[in-house]
Scaffold this active site. Sequence first.
Site, PDB file in Angstrom:
ATOM      1  N   TYR A  82      -5.024  -9.469  -7.232  1.00  0.00           N
ATOM      2  CA  TYR A  82      -5.821  -8.431  -7.892  1.00  0.00           C
ATOM      3  C   TYR A  82      -6.568  -7.585  -6.858  1.00  0.00           C
ATOM      4  O   TYR A  82      -6.524  -6.347  -6.904  1.00  0.00           O
ATOM      5  CB  TYR A  82      -6.803  -9.084  -8.861  1.00  0.00           C
ATOM      6  CG  TYR A  82      -7.645  -8.109  -9.635  1.00  0.00           C
ATOM      7  CD1 TYR A  82      -7.088  -7.294 -10.610  1.00  0.00           C
ATOM      8  CD2 TYR A  82      -9.017  -8.009  -9.404  1.00  0.00           C
ATOM      9  CE1 TYR A  82      -7.865  -6.401 -11.331  1.00  0.00           C
ATOM     10  CE2 TYR A  82      -9.803  -7.127 -10.116  1.00  0.00           C
ATOM     11  CZ  TYR A  82      -9.223  -6.328 -11.080  1.00  0.00           C
ATOM     12  OH  TYR A  82     -10.001  -5.438 -11.789  1.00  0.00           O
ATOM     13  N   LYS A 101      -6.037  -3.518  -5.920  1.00  0.00           N
ATOM     14  CA  LYS A 101      -7.115  -2.540  -6.050  1.00  0.00           C
ATOM     15  C   LYS A 101      -7.495  -1.924  -4.707  1.00  0.00           C
ATOM     16  O   LYS A 101      -7.915  -0.761  -4.646  1.00  0.00           O
ATOM     17  CB  LYS A 101      -8.328  -3.194  -6.712  1.00  0.00           C
ATOM     18  CG  LYS A 101      -8.092  -3.597  -8.159  1.00  0.00           C
ATOM     19  CD  LYS A 101      -7.705  -2.404  -9.023  1.00  0.00           C
ATOM     20  CE  LYS A 101      -7.642  -2.760 -10.487  1.00  0.00           C
ATOM     21  NZ  LYS A 101      -7.355  -1.580 -11.349  1.00  0.00           N
TER      22      LYS A 101
END
Length: 245
Positions: free
Chosen positions: A153, A157
């Site tokens: 994750y 990002k």
Amino acid sequence: MTDSHKVAIVTGASGGIGKAVVQRLANDGFAIVAHYAGNPAEADKAVSEVVERGGRAISVGADIANENAVRTLFTRAREDFGRIDAVVHCAGIMPLKPINLESIETFNKVIDVNLRGSFLVLANAVDTLGPGGRIVAFSTSVIAKSFPNYGAYAASKAGVEALVHVLANELRGKGITVNAIAPGPVATELFMKGKTDAQIQHLAQLAPLERLGQPDDISGAVAFLVGKDGEWVNGQVIRVNGGFA
């Protein structure tokens, strides 16, 4: 031209932050194209609430990692409303897995949805927006914390932040701003999923303000970036996190 004539695409409109963004921008006078992937009922509910208050909104389903589907999303927005002035890309996934060989499929999926999906949305926005256009992507403040199990994750990002900085430079002279919002822990289903009450309480206490963010905390920052007061903010990552990182 007043905001009552402007149109915003909001991806991930069936999620907690996305729905809050839909409602805030509709209240600010934008017509809304509410994108969803797997939860049409929640997107339709958000649209109905806008329409009931006299606003204009439609919901459109699309796999955000599919090139043709994203193109169709933008085409539908132009067909229904004639223009697009702001693109707010909230859609994303957050499965938590350690960095090991058993997690490679999860890693691939996260990169596909969060990073490839962001590239496709930003690329279509470039082809659609004119002078005065606004692009807002979503990162995360967890990048600075390096929590275990957040590897895929956080990596996805971090890639989104790189895209934002580069695209802001590529759009030199076009009059289009490109920014990102990086929320801290926000009380949404995406955040709560898979966490114990103790884990949630611990994360809530990490910020000096000692609370979880609320979706409206994030939608207010989005409204600033796509509104008149945000026209001189460009190429930035705004960490809306209560001091979390």
